[in-house]
Write a protein that holds these residues in place. Structure first.
Motif, PDB file in Angstrom:
ATOM      1  N   GLU A 161       0.821  -1.213   0.000  1.00 13.17           N
ATOM      2  CA  GLU A 161       0.000   0.000   0.000  1.00 13.17           C
ATOM      3  C   GLU A 161       0.857   1.265   0.000  1.00 13.17           C
ATOM      4  N   LEU A 162       2.088   1.157   0.519  1.00 11.79           N
ATOM      5  CA  LEU A 162       2.982   2.322   0.598  1.00 11.79           C
ATOM      6  C   LEU A 162       3.965   2.385  -0.573  1.00 11.79           C
ATOM      7  N   SER A 163       3.774   1.518  -1.574  1.00  9.56           N
ATOM      8  CA  SER A 163       4.739   1.475  -2.679  1.00  9.56           C
ATOM      9  C   SER A 163       4.365   2.394  -3.844  1.00  9.56           C
ATOM     10  N   GLY A 164       3.347   3.234  -3.647  1.00  9.54           N
ATOM     11  CA  GLY A 164       2.986   4.202  -4.679  1.00  9.54           C
ATOM     12  C   GLY A 164       3.787   5.486  -4.534  1.00  9.54           C
TER      13      GLY A 164
ATOM     14  N   ALA B 209      20.159  -3.448   5.033  1.00 10.92           N
ATOM     15  CA  ALA B 209      19.679  -3.176   6.391  1.00 10.92           C
ATOM     16  C   ALA B 209      18.722  -1.992   6.331  1.00 10.92           C
ATOM     17  N   PHE B 210      17.853  -1.892   7.333  1.00  9.33           N
ATOM     18  CA  PHE B 210      16.790  -0.890   7.319  1.00  9.33           C
ATOM     19  C   PHE B 210      16.802  -0.047   8.596  1.00  9.33           C
ATOM     20  N   LYS B 211      16.325   1.188   8.451  1.00  7.84           N
ATOM     21  CA  LYS B 211      16.087   2.067   9.601  1.00  7.84           C
ATOM     22  C   LYS B 211      14.948   3.013   9.235  1.00  7.84           C
ATOM     23  N   CYS B 212      14.075   3.280  10.225  1.00  5.07           N
ATOM     24  CA  CYS B 212      12.943   4.173   9.984  1.00  5.07           C
ATOM     25  C   CYS B 212      12.618   4.916  11.272  1.00  5.07           C
ATOM     26  N   SER B 213      12.136   6.141  11.153  1.00  6.02           N
ATOM     27  CA  SER B 213      11.801   6.950  12.329  1.00  6.02           C
ATOM     28  C   SER B 213      10.395   6.654  12.852  1.00  6.02           C
ATOM     29  N   CYS B 214       9.670   5.714  12.216  1.00  8.15           N
ATOM     30  CA  CYS B 214       8.332   5.356  12.689  1.00  8.15           C
ATOM     31  C   CYS B 214       8.446   4.544  13.977  1.00  8.15           C
ATOM     32  N   PRO B 215       7.360   4.418  14.752  1.00  7.76           N
ATOM     33  CA  PRO B 215       7.429   3.716  16.043  1.00  7.76           C
ATOM     34  C   PRO B 215       7.384   2.191  15.945  1.00  7.76           C
ATOM     35  N   SER B 216       7.273   1.641  14.753  1.00  7.53           N
ATOM     36  CA  SER B 216       7.170   0.192  14.610  1.00  7.53           C
ATOM     37  C   SER B 216       8.424  -0.506  15.119  1.00  7.53           C
ATOM     38  N   ARG B 217       8.242  -1.691  15.704  1.00  8.73           N
ATOM     39  CA  ARG B 217       9.362  -2.496  16.189  1.00  8.73           C
ATOM     40  C   ARG B 217       9.672  -3.644  15.233  1.00  8.73           C
ATOM     41  N   LYS B 218       9.054  -3.632  14.066  1.00 10.24           N
ATOM     42  CA  LYS B 218       9.311  -4.670  13.083  1.00 10.24           C
ATOM     43  C   LYS B 218      10.483  -4.261  12.193  1.00 10.24           C
ATOM     44  N   PHE B 219      11.254  -5.252  11.754  1.00 11.71           N
ATOM     45  CA  PHE B 219      12.392  -4.985  10.872  1.00 11.71           C
ATOM     46  C   PHE B 219      12.331  -5.941   9.687  1.00 11.71           C
ATOM     47  N   PRO B 220      12.214  -5.423   8.470  1.00 13.33           N
ATOM     48  CA  PRO B 220      11.939  -4.020   8.170  1.00 13.33           C
ATOM     49  C   PRO B 220      10.480  -3.674   8.459  1.00 13.33           C
ATOM     50  N   CYS B 221      10.218  -2.401   8.704  1.00 15.14           N
ATOM     51  CA  CYS B 221       8.836  -1.944   8.910  1.00 15.14           C
ATOM     52  C   CYS B 221       8.150  -1.811   7.551  1.00 15.14           C
ATOM     53  N   LYS B 222       6.865  -1.473   7.573  1.00 18.52           N
ATOM     54  CA  LYS B 222       6.107  -1.358   6.317  1.00 18.52           C
ATOM     55  C   LYS B 222       6.673  -0.268   5.414  1.00 18.52           C
ATOM     56  N   HIS B 223       7.252   0.794   6.029  1.00 13.71           N
ATOM     57  CA  HIS B 223       7.818   1.878   5.210  1.00 13.71           C
ATOM     58  C   HIS B 223       9.062   1.401   4.455  1.00 13.71           C
ATOM     59  N   GLY B 224       9.893   0.584   5.137  1.00 13.64           N
ATOM     60  CA  GLY B 224      11.074   0.047   4.473  1.00 13.64           C
ATOM     61  C   GLY B 224      10.701  -0.854   3.311  1.00 13.64           C
ATOM     62  N   VAL B 225       9.691  -1.718   3.529  1.00 11.06           N
ATOM     63  CA  VAL B 225       9.226  -2.609   2.463  1.00 11.06           C
ATOM     64  C   VAL B 225       8.641  -1.791   1.312  1.00 11.06           C
ATOM     65  N   GLY B 226       7.820  -0.784   1.665  1.00 11.16           N
ATOM     66  CA  GLY B 226       7.193   0.042   0.641  1.00 11.16           C
ATOM     67  C   GLY B 226       8.198   0.817  -0.195  1.00 11.16           C
ATOM     68  N   LEU B 227       9.217   1.396   0.461  1.00  8.23           N
ATOM     69  CA  LEU B 227      10.232   2.167  -0.257  1.00  8.23           C
ATOM     70  C   LEU B 227      11.026   1.283  -1.207  1.00  8.23           C
TER      71      LEU B 227
ATOM     72  N   LEU C 155      10.070  -1.581  -2.510  1.00  8.50           N
ATOM     73  CA  LEU C 155       9.184  -1.977  -3.595  1.00  8.50           C
ATOM     74  C   LEU C 155       9.075  -0.877  -4.651  1.00  8.50           C
ATOM     75  N   LEU C 156       8.914   0.362  -4.184  1.00  7.54           N
ATOM     76  CA  LEU C 156       8.820   1.498  -5.098  1.00  7.54           C
ATOM     77  C   LEU C 156      10.085   1.622  -5.935  1.00  7.54           C
ATOM     78  N   TYR C 157      11.236   1.435  -5.313  1.00 11.74           N
ATOM     79  CA  TYR C 157      12.511   1.530  -6.019  1.00 11.74           C
ATOM     80  C   TYR C 157      12.639   0.437  -7.083  1.00 11.74           C
ATOM     81  N   VAL C 158      12.242  -0.802  -6.729  1.00 10.14           N
ATOM     82  CA  VAL C 158      12.324  -1.908  -7.684  1.00 10.14           C
ATOM     83  C   VAL C 158      11.425  -1.648  -8.894  1.00 10.14           C
ATOM     84  N   ARG C 159      10.257  -1.054  -8.645  1.00  6.85           N
ATOM     85  CA  ARG C 159       9.299  -0.813  -9.727  1.00  6.85           C
ATOM     86  C   ARG C 159       9.671   0.385 -10.597  1.00  6.85           C
TER      87      ARG C 159
END
Length: 433
Positions: free
Chosen positions: A23-26, A62-80, A82-86
């Motif tokens: 959803e964040l890959s646009g 490796a990933f880093k994000c300023s969002c509060p998520s504790r997941k690695f990578p977070c949804k923003h890292g996955v979305g970014l 994905l956007l780059y690959v596309r």
């Protein structure tokens, strides 16, 4: 770096992160974005006034994000990513902003500090004393374990299902107290056997025999070859200093990441990454242990080719390794697999002869097809020999859709009678399952 969308999604820690990442890959989700040879970065507008700053280390993934998520990578890292690959052409190459360059610099400084820490002198006398004390604890624990095994054999196994998990847990805890965590885990595996399934007796005795061989082998450690001694110590739970391993010369090759298995144990996530060396024709297992909320040091994506130097742990049948140096590389199509299941069985026999308590291993098998026979799924080779697909295999329908009834070159992992497919070569591309 040549990543596919499928490979990026394989980095996501769970299904919800995959969905949110898509959803964040646009492009409309990102206020700014950029890339250079070291990093990928972007600012994603969230619900707050300030956009989230997302960064990807492209050298070591490796990933880093300023969002509060504790997941690695977070949804923003996955979305970014994905956007780059596309839309790679939409990312402008320029200098990193300060918040990205600071992070990359800190990662480099951390590696330097680890190198400095390694150079500090060690109190060898105290170290030897601790080692001797542990050896004695393990020996005492093994004596109790062998008596426990003998009692099982003396009384027979017909009443084992009635004993319950607590009975196994007591001996497992004793092995933890004896500082033999590897044996503790093997005993817990005994408790996890499905005693309501036909043939549980064979599975139980096989596992009990492995434990017995390792325990008695440790008692006779001094009479065994050095590499076999190291195998026994590893299975018991003695650790190998990774910094010392990294000082050794490893195997430099282009490695294809065949697949990844992830298991959860309380607050610990265990990653099992299976690799294949294109030029060395060697298989490797790279383990990674993650504490919940902690990012991964390595991000090995199934289907990705990695130029790396691997150092293997000492063993009579080397498989587990650590990555000493790593850089991403272009895709390579060269590989050499086993032509049929008979060759796989022969290779397994060699491993079993050298290491009777060996664990599962990966193999590339050429021209096998999934077939349904006798109410279960098998993999049939060009000689019509068949091997069981491991029960509970989740991606069977994806395998069937890619195969369409035709034979494919396939990467599998397993041992003896059951194997789990990891990926297939479809239209000259390695496709993960």
């Amino acid at each position: 770096m040549q990543l596919s969308e499928e490979q990026v999604l394989a980095l996501a820690p769970d299904e919800s992160s995959k969905k949110s990442g898509k959803e964040l890959s646009g492009p409309g989700k990102w206020v700014s974005k950029g890339v250079n040879e070291l990093a990928l970065w972007g600012e994603c507008q969230g619900s707050g006034s300030k956009p989230y700053q997302t960064q990807v280390d492209l050298v070591n993934i490796a990933f880093k994000c300023s969002c509060p998520s504790r997941k690695f990578p977070c949804k923003h890292g996955v979305g970014l990513l994905l956007l780059y690959v596309r839309t790679k052409n939409d990312f402008i190459t320029h200098d990193m902003p300060a918040w990205v360059s600071d992070w990359i610099s800190k990662r480099s400084e951390k590696q330097e500090k680890q190198a400095e820490k390694k150079e500090k002198p060690v109190d060898e006398a105290a170290q030897a004393k601790r080692r001797q004390a542990r050896e004695q604890k393990v020996s005492d624990g093994i004596e109790e374990l062998l008596q426990w095994i003998k009692d099982i054999i003396r009384n027979g196994i017909i009443s084992i299902p009635e004993k319950g998990s607590a009975w196994f847990e007591n001996m497992s805890r004793r092995m933890v107290d004896a500082q033999a965590p590897g044996l503790a885990g093997m005993i817990r595996n005994l408790a996890e056997i499905n005693f309501y399934r036909d043939g549980w007796q064979t599975e139980f005795i096989d596992q009990l025999l492995r434990i017995y061989i390792i325990a008695t082998g440790f008692k006779n450690n001094d009479t065994l070859p050095a590499l076999l001694q190291q195998d026994l110590r590893t299975w018991i739970g003695f650790t190998q200093n990774q910094e010392e391993l990294k000082e050794q010369t490893g195997v430099t090759d282009t490695w294809l990441v065949l697949g990844k298995q992830v298991t959860e144990e309380e607050n610990l996530t265990v990653e099992r990454n299976w690799l294949y060396g294109i030029n060395s024709n060697q298989y490797a297992l790279v383990l990674q242990f993650l504490i919940r909320g902690q990012g991964a040091q390595l991000a090995l994506t199934p289907g990705l080719f990695v130029q790396a130097e691997l150092v293997f742990y000492p063993s009579v049948s080397p498989l587990r390794a650590i990555i000493k140096k790593q850089i991403n590389t272009e895709k390579v199509q060269q590989y050499k697999g086993f032509t049929n299941w008979q060759q796989v069985v022969e290779a397994e026999t060699v491993h079993a002869g050298a290491l009777p308590f060996y664990s599962e291993r990966p193999f590339i098998v050429e021209q096998v097809r999934p077939v349904f026979y006798n109410q279960q799924w098998w993999l049939q080779d060009s000689n019509n020999a068949m091997m069981n697909i491991r029960g509970g295999f989740k991606n069977l329908w994806k395998l069937l859709s890619l195969s369409g009834g035709e034979a494919l070159n396939m990467a599998v992992v397993g041992k003896e009678k059951e194997y789990e497919p990891f990926g297939v070569w479809y239209q000259n591309e390695y496709r993960i399952l």
